[in-house]
Design an enzyme around this catalytic site. Structure first.
Site, PDB file in Angstrom:
ATOM      1  N   ASP A  69       2.502 -20.010  -3.626  1.00 58.22           N
ATOM      2  CA  ASP A  69       1.562 -19.789  -2.523  1.00 58.22           C
ATOM      3  C   ASP A  69       0.113 -19.878  -2.989  1.00 58.22           C
ATOM      4  O   ASP A  69      -0.162 -19.899  -4.190  1.00 58.22           O
ATOM      5  CB  ASP A  69       1.830 -18.435  -1.837  1.00 58.22           C
ATOM      6  N   ASN A 137       6.077  -4.365   0.742  1.00 50.08           N
ATOM      7  CA  ASN A 137       6.643  -4.425   2.097  1.00 50.08           C
ATOM      8  C   ASN A 137       7.864  -5.352   2.175  1.00 50.08           C
ATOM      9  O   ASN A 137       8.365  -5.634   3.248  1.00 50.08           O
ATOM     10  CB  ASN A 137       5.576  -4.854   3.113  1.00 50.08           C
ATOM     11  N   HIS A 139       7.950  -8.550   1.132  1.00 51.09           N
ATOM     12  CA  HIS A 139       7.701  -9.992   1.249  1.00 51.09           C
ATOM     13  C   HIS A 139       8.061 -10.723  -0.039  1.00 51.09           C
ATOM     14  O   HIS A 139       8.073 -10.160  -1.124  1.00 51.09           O
ATOM     15  CB  HIS A 139       6.264 -10.302   1.727  1.00 51.09           C
ATOM     16  N   GLU A 144       6.015 -12.785   5.142  1.00 56.59           N
ATOM     17  CA  GLU A 144       5.824 -11.383   5.506  1.00 56.59           C
ATOM     18  C   GLU A 144       6.927 -10.920   6.462  1.00 56.59           C
ATOM     19  O   GLU A 144       7.488 -11.737   7.195  1.00 56.59           O
ATOM     20  CB  GLU A 144       4.464 -11.225   6.205  1.00 56.59           C
TER      21      GLU A 144
HETATM   22  C1  F6R Z   1       2.523 -14.046  -5.439  1.00 52.11           C
HETATM   23  C2  F6R Z   1       3.496 -13.755  -4.381  1.00 52.11           C
HETATM   24  C3  F6R Z   1       3.730 -12.361  -3.902  1.00 52.11           C
HETATM   25  C4  F6R Z   1       3.836 -11.341  -5.037  1.00 52.11           C
HETATM   26  C5  F6R Z   1       4.068  -9.937  -4.468  1.00 52.11           C
HETATM   27  C6  F6R Z   1       4.083  -8.898  -5.553  1.00 52.11           C
HETATM   28  O1  F6R Z   1       2.507 -15.433  -5.721  1.00 52.11           O
HETATM   29  O2  F6R Z   1       4.084 -14.662  -3.889  1.00 52.11           O
HETATM   30  O3  F6R Z   1       4.898 -12.339  -3.126  1.00 52.11           O
HETATM   31  O4  F6R Z   1       4.869 -11.700  -5.884  1.00 52.11           O
HETATM   32  O5  F6R Z   1       3.075  -9.630  -3.548  1.00 52.11           O
HETATM   33  O6  F6R Z   1       2.796  -8.794  -6.094  1.00 52.11           O
HETATM   34  P1  F6R Z   1       2.505  -7.889  -7.373  1.00 52.11           P
HETATM   35  O7  F6R Z   1       3.202  -8.547  -8.500  1.00 52.11           O
HETATM   36  O8  F6R Z   1       1.008  -7.953  -7.536  1.00 52.11           O
HETATM   37  O9  F6R Z   1       3.026  -6.529  -7.070  1.00 52.11           O
END
Ligand code: F6R
Length: 248
Positions: A69, A137, A139, A144
């Site tokens: 992403d 959450n 995702h 989301e």
């Molecule tokens: C990042 C992504 C997100 C993260 C998720 C966890 O490329 O796709 O889904 O993997 O938000 O983020 P952290 O590792 O910062 O807790």
């Protein structure tokens, strides 16, 4: 096969094991296509892989990478961008050819066309190993929680909690807390992600414990996108002690 869960003691061990996982993929199949994530979770993994490159000569010369992403409406050199994150934390320190390191564009003229284009590239190339984190959450990528999930790479509006956790991430990785965090992003869809041959989901820290427990116990549902990983035939969930539910 299916979904297996591995629990290790701490973040260091999690990063080491994840790096061994990626290393064996790249050694066995030098032309591997890696799907990569950003965020706090894989920072230790990237650090270990950089060490393996420097100390043991692990080479990514033939490796191809596709990031999950990217934010929309920032320039690549903005500290907020995932382009900046990937080059600062990983690509800039290994020997992957620049043209092999794909990140969705952060400032395309037509974001929907860019999403279609990225989808086509990823699916045509095919991902061998997809590394994932999980949002507090639930995702995955920026898919989301919602009544419906999108199958393919698409433009998405980020949830308030995601914008906030991105702000915290930037304060830690880039310094400062005054960043304007974009509200929209381009992300692989759940279908894009599930097409990977193998998936490695990483979660560490107490902040992930509750969502990891829910992911492992709840039925597949669109309000917890990570539950969809249960339909995949080869998923490894790698947890540190703090992120693992008590019953594990
Ligand atoms: C990042 C992504 C997100 C993260 C998720 C966890 O490329 O796709 O889904 O993997 O938000 O983020 P952290 O590792 O910062 O807790």
């Amino acid at each position: 096969m299916g979904l297996r869960v591995i629990k290790v003691g701490n973040y260091q061990e999690l990063s080491d094991m994840a790096a061994q996982f990626v290393k064996s993929q790249v050694l066995l199949q030098p032309r591997s296509v890696l799907g990569l994530a950003t965020g706090m979770t894989p920072l230790g993994l990237y650090q270990r892989l950089v060490e393996m490159h420097r100390q043991d000569g692990l080479s990514f010369r033939e490796t191809v990478a596709y990031n999950l992403d990217e934010f929309l409406g920032v320039s690549p050199d903005n500290p907020v961008s995932y382009y900046n994150y990937m080059w600062t934390n990983f690509f800039g320190h290994i020997d992957i050819p620049e043209e092999n390191a794909h990140i969705p564009p952060c400032n395309p003229a037509d974001a929907h066309a860019a999403a279609r284009d990225y989808e086509q590239q990823v699916v045509q190339t095919g991902v061998n190993l997809q590394v994932l984190g999980i949002g507090a959450n639930g995702h995955i990528g920026f898919n989301e929680p919602a009544d419906q999930l999108m199958e393919e790479t698409h433009v998405t509006d980020l949830k308030e909690e995601t914008i906030e956790s991105n702000r915290k991430l930037l304060a830690q990785t880039a310094g400062g807390d005054n960043y304007h965090i974009p509200q929209r992003a381009l992300t692989m869809g759940m279908g894009t992600i599930l097409k990977a041959d193998r998936i490695l989901l990483l979660a560490n820290g107490a902040g992930k414990k509750s969502i990891v427990g829910r992911m492992l116990t709840e039925n597949i549902n669109t309000h917890l996108p990570a539950t969809f990983l249960k339909v995949h035939r080869d998923v490894t969930v790698l947890l540190d002690e703090e992120a693992a539910p008590d019953w594990l």
